[in-house]
Scaffold this motif. Structure first.
Motif, PDB file in Angstrom:
ATOM      1  N   VAL A 293      22.211  14.007   8.663  1.00 47.95           N
ATOM      2  CA  VAL A 293      21.665  15.198   8.000  1.00 47.95           C
ATOM      3  C   VAL A 293      20.881  16.024   9.012  1.00 47.95           C
ATOM      4  CG1 VAL A 293      20.048  15.996   6.227  1.00 47.95           C
ATOM      5  CG2 VAL A 293      21.613  14.098   5.730  1.00 47.95           C
ATOM      6  N   PHE A 294      20.071  15.367   9.820  1.00 44.52           N
ATOM      7  CA  PHE A 294      19.280  16.065  10.830  1.00 44.52           C
ATOM      8  C   PHE A 294      20.190  16.800  11.815  1.00 44.52           C
ATOM      9  CE2 PHE A 294      17.286  16.399  14.949  1.00 44.52           C
ATOM     10  CZ  PHE A 294      16.041  16.911  14.649  1.00 44.52           C
ATOM     11  N   LYS A 295      21.209  16.093  12.333  1.00 47.32           N
ATOM     12  CA  LYS A 295      22.113  16.703  13.315  1.00 47.32           C
ATOM     13  C   LYS A 295      22.883  17.878  12.715  1.00 47.32           C
ATOM     14  CE  LYS A 295      24.038  12.777  14.290  1.00 47.32           C
ATOM     15  NZ  LYS A 295      24.904  11.732  14.852  1.00 47.32           N
ATOM     16  N   ASP A 296      23.349  17.729  11.488  1.00 52.50           N
ATOM     17  CA  ASP A 296      24.067  18.832  10.832  1.00 52.50           C
ATOM     18  C   ASP A 296      23.167  20.050  10.682  1.00 52.50           C
ATOM     19  OD1 ASP A 296      26.303  17.231  10.660  1.00 52.50           O
ATOM     20  OD2 ASP A 296      26.060  16.784   8.522  1.00 52.50           O
ATOM     21  N   ARG A 297      21.943  19.825  10.285  1.00 52.53           N
ATOM     22  CA  ARG A 297      21.003  20.944  10.107  1.00 52.53           C
ATOM     23  C   ARG A 297      20.662  21.595  11.452  1.00 52.53           C
ATOM     24  NH1 ARG A 297      15.245  20.943   7.067  1.00 52.53           N
ATOM     25  NH2 ARG A 297      15.165  23.182   6.778  1.00 52.53           N
ATOM     26  N   TYR A 298      20.503  20.787  12.462  1.00 53.00           N
ATOM     27  CA  TYR A 298      20.225  21.283  13.811  1.00 53.00           C
ATOM     28  C   TYR A 298      21.356  22.216  14.251  1.00 53.00           C
ATOM     29  CZ  TYR A 298      18.818  20.833  18.771  1.00 53.00           C
ATOM     30  OH  TYR A 298      18.407  21.062  20.063  1.00 53.00           O
ATOM     31  N   ARG A 299      22.587  21.749  14.088  1.00 56.66           N
ATOM     32  CA  ARG A 299      23.743  22.561  14.493  1.00 56.66           C
ATOM     33  C   ARG A 299      23.851  23.835  13.657  1.00 56.66           C
ATOM     34  NH1 ARG A 299      26.278  17.280  14.613  1.00 56.66           N
ATOM     35  NH2 ARG A 299      26.421  16.600  16.771  1.00 56.66           N
TER      36      ARG A 299
END
Length: 134
Positions: free
Chosen positions: A87-93
């Motif tokens: 979730v964190f990585k998706d939001r970062y991207r």
């Protein structure tokens, strides 16, 4: 991370080890872009942070298993404050994709990201060579 070095080498680690040239070069580049070009810093942050949050978790597990390391020895690869890495990585991207960069800015950031990857590869090559001669 300092806690890793202290755990693995001891409290006097600063006096016992020296950064590899590739590490010094990489750190100098991050300082350079971090102080003069924020988008360049983002390129390095993206490469290291998301890389360690993704593949670094596999590296952490393999290091612990292969060398029978305690969790304190691989703190660099722990992200205790990130509950759900995907979730964190998706939001970062998503946030990166939402930045309204010009085409020139985008091209320059992509080039810097490739450079960051090259710095990382050189660092790992130097670590492997140093380990082979130790």
């Amino acid at each position: 991370m300092e806690v890793d070095l202290e755990f693995l080498i001891g409290g006097d680690w600063r006096n016992r080890i020296e950064a590899l040239p590739s590490t010094s070069d990489y750190a100098a580049r991050i300082r350079e872009v971090g102080g003069t070009w924020p988008e360049g810093f983002v390129a390095h942050h993206y490469t290291r942070y998301l890389g360690d949050l993704s593949g670094g978790q596999i590296v952490r597990t393999l290091l612990q298993r292969h060398y029978d390391l305690e969790p304190e020895a691989v703190a660099f690869y722990r992200f205790d404050r990130i509950e759900k890495p995907k979730v964190f990585k998706d939001r970062y991207r998503e946030r990166l994709d939402a930045i309204d960069w010009t085409e020139d800015q985008r091209e320059r950031v992509i080039a810097e990201t490739a450079l960051a990857f090259e710095f990382n590869a050189r660092l790992f090559d130097d670590l492997a060579a140093a380990k082979a001669t130790a």
